[in-house]
Scaffold this motif. Structure first.
Motif, PDB file in Angstrom:
ATOM      1  N   VAL A   1       0.863  -1.179   0.000  1.00  0.00           N
ATOM      2  CA  VAL A   1       0.000   0.000   0.000  1.00  0.00           C
ATOM      3  C   VAL A   1       0.904   1.234   0.000  1.00  0.00           C
ATOM      4  CG1 VAL A   1      -1.922   1.192   1.093  1.00  0.00           C
ATOM      5  CG2 VAL A   1      -1.662  -1.282   1.420  1.00  0.00           C
ATOM      6  N   ASP A   2       0.761   2.071  -1.005  1.00  0.00           N
ATOM      7  CA  ASP A   2       1.565   3.283  -1.103  1.00  0.00           C
ATOM      8  C   ASP A   2       0.635   4.483  -1.241  1.00  0.00           C
ATOM      9  OD1 ASP A   2       3.303   5.348  -1.614  1.00  0.00           O
ATOM     10  OD2 ASP A   2       4.314   4.398  -3.307  1.00  0.00           O
ATOM     11  N   PHE A   3       0.513   5.232  -0.163  1.00  0.00           N
ATOM     12  CA  PHE A   3      -0.287   6.445  -0.163  1.00  0.00           C
ATOM     13  C   PHE A   3       0.671   7.615   0.052  1.00  0.00           C
ATOM     14  CE2 PHE A   3      -4.335   4.124   1.515  1.00  0.00           C
ATOM     15  CZ  PHE A   3      -4.497   3.534   0.275  1.00  0.00           C
ATOM     16  N   SER A   4       1.191   8.131  -1.052  1.00  0.00           N
ATOM     17  CA  SER A   4       2.207   9.181  -1.016  1.00  0.00           C
ATOM     18  C   SER A   4       1.687  10.447  -1.673  1.00  0.00           C
ATOM     19  CB  SER A   4       3.478   8.728  -1.740  1.00  0.00           C
ATOM     20  OG  SER A   4       4.087   7.641  -1.076  1.00  0.00           O
ATOM     21  N   ILE A   5       1.760  11.552  -0.952  1.00  0.00           N
ATOM     22  CA  ILE A   5       1.380  12.856  -1.481  1.00  0.00           C
ATOM     23  C   ILE A   5       2.586  13.447  -2.211  1.00  0.00           C
ATOM     24  CG2 ILE A   5       0.684  15.201  -0.839  1.00  0.00           C
ATOM     25  CD1 ILE A   5      -0.758  14.006   1.550  1.00  0.00           C
ATOM     26  N   PRO A   6       2.399  14.039  -3.392  1.00  0.00           N
ATOM     27  CA  PRO A   6       3.538  14.668  -4.082  1.00  0.00           C
ATOM     28  C   PRO A   6       4.270  15.649  -3.165  1.00  0.00           C
ATOM     29  CG  PRO A   6       1.649  14.579  -5.545  1.00  0.00           C
ATOM     30  CD  PRO A   6       1.157  14.131  -4.200  1.00  0.00           C
ATOM     31  N   HIS A   7       5.579  15.711  -3.302  1.00  0.00           N
ATOM     32  CA  HIS A   7       6.438  16.462  -2.390  1.00  0.00           C
ATOM     33  C   HIS A   7       6.134  17.952  -2.340  1.00  0.00           C
ATOM     34  CE1 HIS A   7       8.732  18.001  -5.851  1.00  0.00           C
ATOM     35  NE2 HIS A   7       8.457  16.821  -6.389  1.00  0.00           N
ATOM     36  N   PHE A   8       5.492  18.493  -3.359  1.00  0.00           N
ATOM     37  CA  PHE A   8       5.256  19.939  -3.397  1.00  0.00           C
ATOM     38  C   PHE A   8       3.901  20.341  -2.812  1.00  0.00           C
ATOM     39  CE2 PHE A   8       4.317  17.949  -7.513  1.00  0.00           C
ATOM     40  CZ  PHE A   8       2.958  18.204  -7.635  1.00  0.00           C
ATOM     41  N   VAL A   9       3.133  19.395  -2.315  1.00  0.00           N
ATOM     42  CA  VAL A   9       1.772  19.701  -1.839  1.00  0.00           C
ATOM     43  C   VAL A   9       1.774  20.177  -0.392  1.00  0.00           C
ATOM     44  CG1 VAL A   9      -0.499  18.733  -1.343  1.00  0.00           C
ATOM     45  CG2 VAL A   9       0.663  18.143  -3.479  1.00  0.00           C
ATOM     46  N   VAL A  10       2.405  19.414   0.488  1.00  0.00           N
ATOM     47  CA  VAL A  10       2.409  19.757   1.916  1.00  0.00           C
ATOM     48  C   VAL A  10       3.596  20.691   2.173  1.00  0.00           C
ATOM     49  CG1 VAL A  10       2.452  18.870   4.272  1.00  0.00           C
ATOM     50  CG2 VAL A  10       1.348  17.538   2.464  1.00  0.00           C
ATOM     51  N   LYS A  11       3.309  21.977   2.190  1.00  0.00           N
ATOM     52  CA  LYS A  11       4.352  22.999   2.252  1.00  0.00           C
ATOM     53  C   LYS A  11       4.566  23.483   3.688  1.00  0.00           C
ATOM     54  CE  LYS A  11       3.140  24.637  -2.395  1.00  0.00           C
ATOM     55  NZ  LYS A  11       2.665  25.786  -3.198  1.00  0.00           N
ATOM     56  N   PRO A  12       5.704  24.124   3.958  1.00  0.00           N
ATOM     57  CA  PRO A  12       5.933  24.688   5.295  1.00  0.00           C
ATOM     58  C   PRO A  12       4.766  25.563   5.730  1.00  0.00           C
ATOM     59  CG  PRO A  12       7.943  24.802   3.999  1.00  0.00           C
ATOM     60  CD  PRO A  12       6.862  24.327   3.055  1.00  0.00           C
ATOM     61  N   GLY A  13       4.373  25.412   6.995  1.00  0.00           N
ATOM     62  CA  GLY A  13       3.223  26.132   7.530  1.00  0.00           C
ATOM     63  C   GLY A  13       1.942  25.322   7.508  1.00  0.00           C
TER      64      GLY A  13
ATOM     65  N   ILE B   1       6.404  13.156   0.880  1.00  0.00           N
ATOM     66  CA  ILE B   1       7.534  13.469  -0.010  1.00  0.00           C
ATOM     67  C   ILE B   1       7.559  12.509  -1.200  1.00  0.00           C
ATOM     68  CG2 ILE B   1       8.957  14.649   1.691  1.00  0.00           C
ATOM     69  CD1 ILE B   1      10.413  12.033   2.245  1.00  0.00           C
ATOM     70  N   GLY B   2       6.365  12.216  -1.728  1.00  0.00           N
ATOM     71  CA  GLY B   2       6.279  11.375  -2.907  1.00  0.00           C
ATOM     72  C   GLY B   2       6.806  12.088  -4.145  1.00  0.00           C
ATOM     73  N   ASP B   3       6.875  11.360  -5.240  1.00  0.00           N
ATOM     74  CA  ASP B   3       7.339  11.966  -6.487  1.00  0.00           C
ATOM     75  C   ASP B   3       6.274  12.917  -7.051  1.00  0.00           C
ATOM     76  OD1 ASP B   3       5.387  10.397  -7.746  1.00  0.00           O
ATOM     77  OD2 ASP B   3       6.824   8.863  -8.377  1.00  0.00           O
ATOM     78  N   ASP B   4       6.508  13.423  -8.242  1.00  0.00           N
ATOM     79  CA  ASP B   4       5.625  14.451  -8.793  1.00  0.00           C
ATOM     80  C   ASP B   4       4.190  13.961  -8.992  1.00  0.00           C
ATOM     81  OD1 ASP B   4       7.756  16.125  -8.817  1.00  0.00           O
ATOM     82  OD2 ASP B   4       7.998  16.209 -10.999  1.00  0.00           O
ATOM     83  N   GLN B   5       4.008  12.664  -9.185  1.00  0.00           N
ATOM     84  CA  GLN B   5       2.672  12.118  -9.398  1.00  0.00           C
ATOM     85  C   GLN B   5       2.008  11.689  -8.091  1.00  0.00           C
ATOM     86  OE1 GLN B   5       5.362  11.055 -11.521  1.00  0.00           O
ATOM     87  NE2 GLN B   5       4.638  12.772 -12.763  1.00  0.00           N
ATOM     88  N   GLY B   6       2.802  11.335  -7.087  1.00  0.00           N
ATOM     89  CA  GLY B   6       2.239  10.789  -5.870  1.00  0.00           C
ATOM     90  C   GLY B   6       1.688   9.393  -6.116  1.00  0.00           C
ATOM     91  N   ALA B   7       1.019   8.838  -5.115  1.00  0.00           N
ATOM     92  CA  ALA B   7       0.475   7.485  -5.253  1.00  0.00           C
ATOM     93  C   ALA B   7      -0.692   7.296  -4.301  1.00  0.00           C
ATOM     94  CB  ALA B   7       1.546   6.432  -4.958  1.00  0.00           C
ATOM     95  N   MET B   8      -1.677   6.558  -4.771  1.00  0.00           N
ATOM     96  CA  MET B   8      -2.767   6.080  -3.919  1.00  0.00           C
ATOM     97  C   MET B   8      -3.040   4.633  -4.325  1.00  0.00           C
ATOM     98  SD  MET B   8      -5.487   9.238  -3.612  1.00  0.00           S
ATOM     99  CE  MET B   8      -5.528   9.705  -5.339  1.00  0.00           C
ATOM    100  N   SER B   9      -2.005   3.811  -4.250  1.00  0.00           N
ATOM    101  CA  SER B   9      -2.060   2.503  -4.891  1.00  0.00           C
ATOM    102  C   SER B   9      -2.107   1.348  -3.899  1.00  0.00           C
ATOM    103  CB  SER B   9      -0.854   2.322  -5.811  1.00  0.00           C
ATOM    104  OG  SER B   9       0.350   2.279  -5.062  1.00  0.00           O
ATOM    105  N   LEU B  10      -2.741   0.280  -4.338  1.00  0.00           N
ATOM    106  CA  LEU B  10      -2.794  -0.983  -3.619  1.00  0.00           C
ATOM    107  C   LEU B  10      -2.388  -2.086  -4.585  1.00  0.00           C
ATOM    108  CD1 LEU B  10      -3.729  -2.943  -1.287  1.00  0.00           C
ATOM    109  CD2 LEU B  10      -6.003  -2.861  -2.377  1.00  0.00           C
TER     110      LEU B  10
END
Length: 330
Positions: free
Chosen positions: A152-164, A234-243
């Motif tokens: 199970v890989d639930f990764s948000i793209p690295h540029f989404v969750v920003k400081p603050g 800190i996922g890649d540019d696409q992120g993942a919501m995969s099973l």
């Protein structure tokens, strides 16, 4: 018995709009009637933007006799306090996921629901989507044979969750397992029952070492099969919501599992042969299905897969993942 479910929201952030106000427009028997925020001006602006008749602070919402259910669109660190207070005020409660910051405070919400005779739920909206029901049916059908490995890989793209972002704030119960990893735990429990946590490693934030930017954990099903779980900011540019599931007879791959309306796909194959290939139905919104579900179970008292007691179990597994990674539960 609830004829029309009248909802008051605590928290004027974007999730309140996406998960409650917008889907309420397409669901019969439900109406958002009030918004509460710490900043009264923010509540007023939200009410004007969405044409809600009432607004105020949190206490205003809890004391309103014309509200049946309170939706907590707040940081998880506050869920226990305001969830319990809402239950004691005679309201049903829907907590945005995760249910709370840890298993102990989650259990306190469940205890308050039992003591007050009200109902509390956790907002794992994806469970009500037709795609998720189909996915769980396929897993349970036996077509995969014996389960040998789950990823199970639930990764948000690295540029989404920003400081603050509040998800990076340890004081508010942030972290990757809290935000996306809890979905993975919920899905695993829905498909196979209670897992055991075997190990975990975390990539920590330089700004707040309490925050896991990414956690990789190994869980074990009761059969002994390993489940490899990644929750990440800190996922890649696409992120993942995969099973992905490897079985003795076939393998399964599913995408967009957390939010099926974003084009979820399901494939089952054996060798070079494709046994099944499906896509999520267009126009099926998991948040709308969640609201329909709440209207139904509050009207007839039937059980709910979103029940607070089930959510407590998910938070206890989240606690164990953090402990295995050398971190304290939130």
């Amino acid at each position: 018995m609830v004829s029309e479910l009248r909802i008051g929201i605590l928290g004027a952030g974007g999730i309140a709009e996406r998960a409650m106000v917008e889907p309420a427009h397409e669901v019969e028997g439900v109406r958002v009637v009030a918004i509460g925020a710490r900043d009264p001006e923010r509540a007023r602006a939200f009410a004007e933007r969405w044409d809600l008749p009432k607004h105020g602070d949190y206490e205003t919402i809890l004391s309103d006799p014309d509200i049946d259910l309170v939706y907590l669109a707040l940081p998880p660190i506050t869920h226990a306090e305001w969830g319990i207070r809402a239950l004691e005020a005679g309201k049903h409660v829907l907590c945005e996921k995760p249910l709370s910051v840890n298993g102990t405070t989650a259990s306190a919400i469940a205890d308050a629901a039992a003591a007050t005779g009200r109902r509390a739920f956790v907002g794992f909206h994806y469970r009500l989507h037709s795609f998720t029901r189909r996915l769980l049916d396929v897993i349970a059908s036996g077509v995969l044979g014996d389960i040998e490995r789950v990823d199970v890989d639930f990764s948000i793209p690295h540029f989404v969750v920003k400081p603050g972002n509040i998800r990076l704030d340890g004081d508010l119960g942030g972290g990757a397992v809290m935000d996306v990893g809890c979905y993975a735990v919920d899905l695993i429990r829905a498909a196979w029952g209670e897992p055991a946590v075997e190990s975990a490693t975390a990539v920590l934030s330089d700004d707040d070492p309490r925050i896991d930017l990414q956690t990789d954990a190994v869980l074990r099903l009761s059969s002994g099969a390993p489940v490899h779980v990644r929750g990440s900011f800190i996922g890649d540019d696409q992120g993942a919501m995969s099973l992905r599931i490897e079985g003795s007879e076939a393998r399964l791959a599913a995408t967009s599992v957390i939010v099926p309306q974003w084009g979820a796909t399901l494939r089952v194959s054996a060798g070079d042969g494709l046994l099944l290939e499906e896509k999520a139905a267009e126009g099926d919104n998991s948040y709308a299905r969640q609201l329909e579900h709440l209207v139904a179970v509050l009207a007839d008292g039937s059980p709910s897969i979103l029940d607070v007691r089930r959510g407590v179990g998910t938070m206890r597994v989240v606690d164990e993942i953090y402990r295995a990674a050398g971190l304290e539960p939130r």
